[in-house]
Scaffold this active site. Sequence first.
Site, short mmCIF file in Angstrom:
data_model
loop_
_atom_site.label_atom_id
_atom_site.label_comp_id
_atom_site.label_asym_id
_atom_site.label_seq_id
_atom_site.Cartn_x
_atom_site.Cartn_y
_atom_site.Cartn_z
N LYS A 72 0.85 -1.19 0.00
CA LYS A 72 0.00 0.00 0.00
C LYS A 72 0.89 1.24 0.00
CE LYS A 72 -4.20 -1.77 0.26
NZ LYS A 72 -5.25 -1.50 -0.75
N ASP A 115 -0.33 -0.64 -4.68
CA ASP A 115 -1.69 -0.12 -4.70
C ASP A 115 -1.67 1.28 -4.11
OD1 ASP A 115 -4.36 0.41 -4.69
OD2 ASP A 115 -4.94 -1.25 -3.37
N GLU A 164 -1.67 -0.41 -9.02
CA GLU A 164 -3.13 -0.40 -8.95
C GLU A 164 -3.66 1.00 -8.61
OE1 GLU A 164 -6.38 -2.94 -6.32
OE2 GLU A 164 -4.30 -3.61 -6.45
N ASP A 191 -8.84 -0.27 -10.33
CA ASP A 191 -9.58 -0.88 -9.23
C ASP A 191 -10.83 -0.07 -8.93
OD1 ASP A 191 -10.58 -2.08 -6.98
OD2 ASP A 191 -8.91 -1.57 -5.67
N LYS A 213 -14.03 -6.77 -7.98
CA LYS A 213 -14.43 -6.98 -6.59
C LYS A 213 -15.95 -7.10 -6.53
CE LYS A 213 -10.51 -4.61 -4.44
NZ LYS A 213 -10.04 -3.41 -3.70
#
Length: 368
Positions: A162, A190, A218, A243, A267
């Site tokens: 992250k 991400d 991402e 995403d 997702k």
Amino acid sequence: MKITEIKIGKVSIPLKKTFKTALRQVDSAEDIIIKIMTDTDDIGFGNAPPTAVITGDSQDSVVAAIRDTIGPKLIGMDIENIEKIMTDLDASMLHNNSAKAAIDIAIYDLFGKLHKIPLYKLFGGYSSSMTTDLTISVNTPEEMVTDSLEALAEGYTELKLKVGTNAALDIKRVKAIREAVGNVVKIRLDANQGWNPKEAVRTIHKFEDLGLDIEFIEQPVKAHDFEGLKYVTDHVETNIMADEAAFGPYEVFRLLSMRACDLINIKLMKAGGLHNAIKIADMAETMGVQCMMGCMLESKVGISAAASIAAGKKIITKADLDAAVLLASDPVVGGVTFCENQIFMSNTPGLGITAIEDWQEIDNKNVR
């Protein structure tokens, strides 16, 4: 097999470590879990982890949507007619995708039980297992190195770091981790919408110049900034994944049409469930764009559902389904099983889930 009642409840599961991203900080997974009851005494399990900063859903909004609007339309419907159920579900109300996903997952669970087939086989049965990455929360470079080395010792070969809180510090974070883990581990990043387009390009070029070998990055820019995402994709060598921008079938169609990204993250809570996730996967396959199956901070109910599509569909080549292993306990009996970085599918019909321990029914919220 007809729907007779929808029971609404929840579980609260502490995390092993605080989960930190550019968007939020979380210490426990708060998951709405529903049970769809039938006249055959079969039970379908579905879940919705409210994630306000991404989907706009709260616990109260999920419960209200199921109790007051979606649920009453489904009572008496036959699980055999799944296309009719999904059509009515999509048309029941705008948005509220997490609530729709919970219903959708439970319906598919029952459909698998009705036809005595595990969902991953229903969706294609391409594989019975997969490799998942492990998410490393955004922290100081030193803390992230420690967490990355722990993950390596636990058998993980793919790490999702992250980033996105500070571009200059992000470079230090990734460089330190690459030096610590060497070249045996795949690193994916991400940014959770944390950079603007030009900042993203500058930062990614730095990663490339340093030879940090990033597998993909991402959602580097804001979810609504499709043009900015395309700008980044067109100006770097590293693969870019959508995403938050890849919310549902319509958004993915637009992204693919624009060629605004190299990869798609599916997702269930964004898409509104398995029905729409299948549409996304099929569109991406038509365009030759590989997908990753992702998740929210949720129980193994949602992970088992997401893994069912990931195992079923060839175009889903990557998995970010680590939420269940980030939890301090697992209240879900059955479903997928984990061994280090491997996820193994259940061959029990539907999701393979038989019970939820510590499930707390929300008083007066059931739909009959």
